[in-house]
Structure formats: structure tokens, C-alpha cells
Design an enzyme around this catalytic site. Sequence first.
Site, short mmCIF file in Angstrom:
data_model
loop_
_atom_site.label_atom_id
_atom_site.label_comp_id
_atom_site.label_asym_id
_atom_site.label_seq_id
_atom_site.Cartn_x
_atom_site.Cartn_y
_atom_site.Cartn_z
N LEU A 1 -23.10 -10.86 -15.89
CA LEU A 1 -24.47 -10.80 -16.42
C LEU A 1 -25.23 -9.65 -15.75
O LEU A 1 -25.15 -9.48 -14.53
CB LEU A 1 -25.22 -12.12 -16.15
CG LEU A 1 -24.65 -13.35 -16.85
CD1 LEU A 1 -25.41 -14.60 -16.40
CD2 LEU A 1 -24.73 -13.20 -18.36
N LYS B 1 -26.89 -15.48 -2.87
CA LYS B 1 -27.17 -14.77 -4.12
C LYS B 1 -28.67 -14.47 -4.26
O LYS B 1 -29.06 -13.38 -4.69
CB LYS B 1 -26.69 -15.60 -5.32
CG LYS B 1 -25.16 -15.62 -5.46
CD LYS B 1 -24.74 -16.55 -6.58
CE LYS B 1 -23.25 -16.49 -6.79
NZ LYS B 1 -22.76 -17.59 -7.63
#
Length: 816
Positions: free
Chosen positions: A596, A665
Site C-alpha cells: 500500500l 510501524k
Amino acid sequence: MKQSNAAEKLTADQNQLAKHAIQVHKFGGSSLASAQCIVRVVDIIRQHCQLNDIVVVSANGGTTDALFALYHQAILQTETLEISLHDIKSMQAQLISELLSSSNEKRLLTQLDADCAQLKKWLENSPQQHQADILAFGELWSARLLSEVLSEKVCPSFMVDSRDFLVIDNDKACQVNTQVSKTQLYQLKQRHKLAVITGYIAKNSQNETCTLGRNGSDYSATIMASLVGALNVTLWTDVDGIYSADPRVVPSARKLHRLPNGVAKELGRLGNPVLHAKTLQPLTDHSTHLHVASSFDPSISGTEIGKFGQIAKQELSVTFLNDLLLAQSDSFTGNLGEQAQQEFSAVCGDDKAGFIVIHQEQQKAVSQWLASHDTEVKFTPASILATVGHKVIHHGDVQARFKRSLRHSKTFARVNSPNEHSIMAVLTQACTTELLNNVHHDMTKDARHIGLVVAGLGNIGERFLEMLPAQLSRVPALENVHLVGLVSSKKALFNNDGIEVNQALSLYQKDAQPIDKSELMSWLANHPYDELVVVDVTPSEQFSLLYEDFFKQGIHVIGANKWAASSSTDNYKSLLASAAKSKSLWFGNTTVGAGLPINYAINDLLNSGDNITEISGIFSGTLSWIFETYDGTLPFSKLMLDALSQGITEPDPREDLSGRDVQRKLLILARAAGFELSLADIKCQNLVPDALQTLSIPDFLAAADQLDSFFSEQLNQAKEQQCCIRYIARFSVSESGKLTAKVGLEVLSNNDAFANLTPCDNIFQIKSGWYQENPLIIRGPGAGRDVTASGIHSDLVNICQRLNTRQSQVKLKGID
Ligand SMILES: Nc1ncnc2c1ncn2[C@@H]1O[C@H](COP(=O)(O)OP(=O)(O)O)[C@@H](O)[C@H]1O
Ligand SMILES: N[C@@H](CC(=O)OP(=O)(O)O)C(=O)O
């Protein structure tokens, strides 16, 4: 100078010496042009030479030109002779005084006096007879001085006048009498002392001084190498390799990291000053390696000349020779034409069209030769502009491009060289800087060679490699990408000529060798590509620790590995600084959200001048699956064990439930958005109760039902408010600039954007200046073989697009 031409058999002791003499280092005039340059050379010798190596030197920069000028003044009997002689002498005297201690200085100045007296005598009385003797002083002075400086500063050294051993049988062809020269050289060698030998000069069979032609010291160096069976010859000069055109004239010239022998030979023939035309001749029967390196920056890897595979063969370069003559005559057709080409070492010719192209000094000889054939000749000033590359004449596209790029110049003809490595345009105009730059641009604009190393051959690495062949043939930006390294935690396979991409994994299984960190770094530091990209698909923190070294070497990194981008703030900042310093690119789009384009979106927003104020979402495919599926029908632990058996969780599901991966993340994205924070600034809710955290995996799995009551309670409370629970990462910055960052369970309305995902999907929501009320959302699969491997491919295309348009800085004279 006493000389015996009788060949003598080598003694065992002498043969023993041969085994040790393994390297020849040749320092050109440019590397010896000043006291400062000589000090640099002394340092190189200190670091790179052994006592039994051979150092070959040219005259100090400009000296041969000055001696030639003296010679011409003597022939023309000009009054400036005295002054010029004085200038040459003072330059030498100054070098001696600057570099030597007083007793040696005195001795060398006395020798210089004697030499200059002899030089003066020859110049005044018989210059023509002694032209070579006059020119020889350049190399003699240079070798004498360097060996004295070495003896003072580095190691015992002695100077050898090559005329004492090097015998040339045929002046014109410069053929070496190998047997005699070899024997005499061994007689001159002194044990435990470094030999500094004069380049450029030799003796002929009449015992007279002769030269090997301008720039002939390169040839001297390879002759010495063949005589002693040296393994390596390094030509140290003022440029860090051979470039696709003269870098002084063409600033965008690219370094040719590896040149096949035949191409190098053709470049030398067509005027490349770094390589004398005959340099490669003595090496044809030996496995000697030839390198070109910069004495101004010895740490940079230069050009290697040898037998190479496919990649080196693709390199193209452009070279030129001005001040030539185009000679047209009926006699230059057919067999006679061929004969004439050989006789006058024509640069090129065409025995159908009846012309040859020669150096100006051949004009008289050609006229005489034609007079004996009773034919007329027309001489026209001409130049040659050539594109040179392995078997280049067979490349229709190169022929067409070359022709097109010459369309505005006065091209008399285009000729293919018999060795097939050059296409030469004969021009009836001088080759100008502008023309050379234009043609060079047209011929080499697409050719930046990029080496690709893939580290980590697990699931994603394998898929990346499976996709690579199709990508390489489909994407124009990858045209010059070559897979050159495959690395796992234990073994590596490297091939400078490129690993066949269709068989990459099987070749790795067959040929990979154990490797340690220093071997890996040493290979990476000496790769022969314009750029090197390392794709890190390892999960290894150890491997991420190498990034600093990669960046210091100017290597680019595509990391799917999260460690470096989520390391401590100091380390992260230092990595960015190192990368910026050496212009290394660092891409890591797949560290978060697999394929993504979340990192790209953040970058684009920043580039557009936007301010990011919040990033939130579901960043874990595993936690996405668990909470999208968990509706209370099955206990939480049962669902978790299902996910484990389908491979949706890590082998130890606590790694997912701990939230640490999500925390990393979020840190990566917040940093990408331009905020400085560390892992400790992000609150992290561990979904595993303390009591279960330290159990072994089997014990944890057996006790998993202890998780159930907590989750069912959370779910039921949420349901009562028409809500659901999700594991959310959220980073935001308030108007006053206060940062808040946390990852943990949140209760969300059932129609929240985060509440209705396809299980396993990730979702990222960005709020910013442009996207405040109606945030930007990216959602889709955030893990998986195909999407992750394709995300890395997307990074690779992006990096290569940037690198293809980069121009590398030519390193001339060590100037940045
Ligand atoms: N294609 C090329 N690649 C590298 N250097 C070149 C090329 N063509 C011309 N040169 C010039 O050649 C010079 C080195 O040749 P030369 O003066 O003979 O060196 P040296 O004195 O070390 O023998 C460099 O300064 C460079 O500018
Ligand atoms: N000194 C000679 C020989 C030589 O090879 O010089 P250089 O290595 O500087 O090109 C010349 O100038 O021709």
C-alpha cells in the site's frame, strides 16, 4: 651504460624472485607533477606496495613536453634555448630541494648539474642524433628522485634505468626482445629493495636510446609485468578510471568500471591518453590484471581491464583524434589500399572508396610511397570521432544513433574498425568540444549501470526474484539493472557480470558460498557499477546495522526490514545524515502496509506543502483479521488458534498481540511525516496479560483461554453502545504542537471507517491541512507475498528512475 645482449639462464634464486614480484605500479607524469603529488605517490607506495614489486615512473608532469620544446628550439637554433634549459633545470632542482634532506639534496643537485651539462652539449651539437637521449632525462630524473624519497621515507629503494635491460628489436613496432630483457632485468634486481624503473625509454639493438612513443610508460609497465610475470598492473593517474569520454572535455562522462581487453586496446589506438596504444600487447598471453586508478584519491575503485562478461561489454564510449590527414588516392583501393593502411598505421581507411586517414607526420612518407606508384594524392585536414564498445559495429541501433547524432557535422565517411570495436566518423573539420559532448550525450545517455543485491531469500525475497525477469524486460527504467548479489544469513552469491535472473535461486542453491560481514562489505565497497541498490527483505536487526556502512559507501537501500527506520532517534538521524552525505537513497515503502502506497502518500503530501496532523488506522493484518472476525460467536482464544493454524499470526501469536510491531510501524510513519520521536514516545497496549507473557509458546497456547474473559467483556461493553473494538494506531499533533501517539484497543462506532474492513486489510487515515474534515484514506491488503514483493518492485523502479537521471561527478585531480 654497459649492456650485454647475451641471454642468460636464470638461476634458481632469480626464479624465486620472479615468484614474488607480483605487482607493477606505474605513476604517470600527472601523478608526479609537483612535490605535493610526489608525497601522495609515496603514501600510495607505502600502503600498496611490497618490496619486491616494481614501480614504473614517467617524467614529472610537463617535463617531456618541455624537453620536446627544447629539442625543437635546438633544431631551429632559437635564442630561447638557454632560458628554457634553465627553466627545466630549476623545476627539477626545486623538486629535489623540496623533497630531500640536505645530504641527498646536494648529491642529486650535483647529478642534475652533470646531466644538464650533457643535455646542453647534445642540444647544441647534435640534437637530431640524440633526440631520444634528450627526452630520456625526464624519466631518469623522475625515477632517481622518487627512489631517493622512498629510501628516505619508506623503504630501501633503488633506481633502474630501463635502458640497462630493456631491449627493443624493432624501433618502429617497438618489439621487445623478451629473453634478453628478462635476463638483464633479473641481474639488476636487488633483494629487499623496491625498484623504481624509468618508463618510456629503452635501448635498441644498436645499443642506442629509443622511446616507446608519447605516453609510452603505460606500455613500459605492462612490458615489465610480462617480464616478471606480475599478477597486477596499476596505472596511477590523475583520473579515477577510464571514462566514456575525456572528462576534461565532457563533464557528463561516465566511468567505465570494467573494460574488455579488445575495447581498451581500440581506445588506446584512437587516442585515449590513459592507455597507450600498445599497453595491452605484452599482457595477451598472461592473466595479468590491469587497473587504472587515481593517485589523487586512491580509495576510489577505478577501471579494471580484462576479460569480462555481458555487462562490461555493453559500455559505450566516445573518443576523438584531431590533426589528422585524409589521404585520397586511387592507390588506396584494393590490396594496395590494405597494404598502405598497414604500412602507415592508418587510423582507418576504406579500400573501396580509396582513402586512408593518417597522422600528420606520415604525410611525407605517404607522398613518397605514392610517388613510387605513380599516382596522385589529395590530402585534406581531418579528424576522427569514434564510438567504441564491444563488437559495436554489429549493433544496428548504435550505428543509427551515431549517424543521427552526426547529422550536422561534415562527415566524409563512416568506417567500421576491422576489430569490430569502433565505428569511426571521418570528419573534414576539427572535432569540437560541442560536437564531442553532443555525440557523447546521444550515445551514452541511457547507460547508467545499476547493480542489484537481494538480501533475504525467504518467502518475499523469493517472490521478488520470481517477478524480477518480467520487470526487467518490461520497465524502461530497469533497462540497465543487473542482479549481481544474493545474500542470506549464511551464504552469498556474487557475480559482477550479473546473475542470470531466470535461474537466480537455483544458481544460488548451487554456487552460494559462506560469507562473513567483512567479506560482504569488501565486495560491496568494490562493486563495478555506477550505482548499487541493496534490497533488504531480511527480518534481521543485525543486517539493518549494516545500513550505516552501506550509506557511507554511497549504496542505496530498499528496506522491507523495519529495524533501521524504527531504531533509536540518534541512530535514525545518523543514518539519514550518512545517506544524505553520500547521496544514498533509502526507500522503505513496504515497512508499513506492504504494497500500500502509504509512505509515498505521506511524501507526496509533504512535497505539496501540506502539514500532516494525524495518522491513524489499523496497521496489522493479523489484528485486523482477529478483530474484524471476533463477534463473540467464538471465544477469542479459539479465533486466535484458528488464525495461527492458517498462518495469519506469527508462530508466537504474542508477537502480534503485544502491539510492538504496530508501535514500530506508527513510529516509521510519524518519522516519515517529519516528526522527531522515539519508540518510547508511543504508548503501547500489550493485549497479553503479564502472566502469559513469559510462558513458552506451547504453554502460552495451552493457556490461551485465559485471554477470553477480558476480550468478551470489552466486546460486550462496546456492543451495548452500538460499537465495536479494534486495535488502532494513532499519532496526532495538536495546534500547539503537542504530540500524542499510542497503539491499543479503541471502541469505535460500527460505521467508523476502521470498523468495516475485509479481514486482514490494513487501513491508514491521514489528516492534514488539505485533508482535515474529510481525511485521506488508503486501505487494502497490508501483508502477503504478492503485494509485498510488488511494493519492493515499486521502490526499485522509483529508485532507478531517480538514479538514471543522475550524473556522476568525475574525480579529476582529487577535486570534489
Ligand atoms: N576517456 C578518458 N577517460 C579518462 N581520462 C581521459 C579520457 N580521455 C582523456 N583523458 C585524460 O587523460 C588524462 C590522463 O592521461 P595522461 O596525462 O597520459 O596521464 P598520466 O600523466 O598519468 O600518464 C586525464 O587527466 C584525463 O583528463
Ligand atoms: N613522459 C612520457 C611518457 C609517458 O608515458 O608519460 P605519461 O605517463 O605522463 O603519459 C610522455 O609524456 O609521453
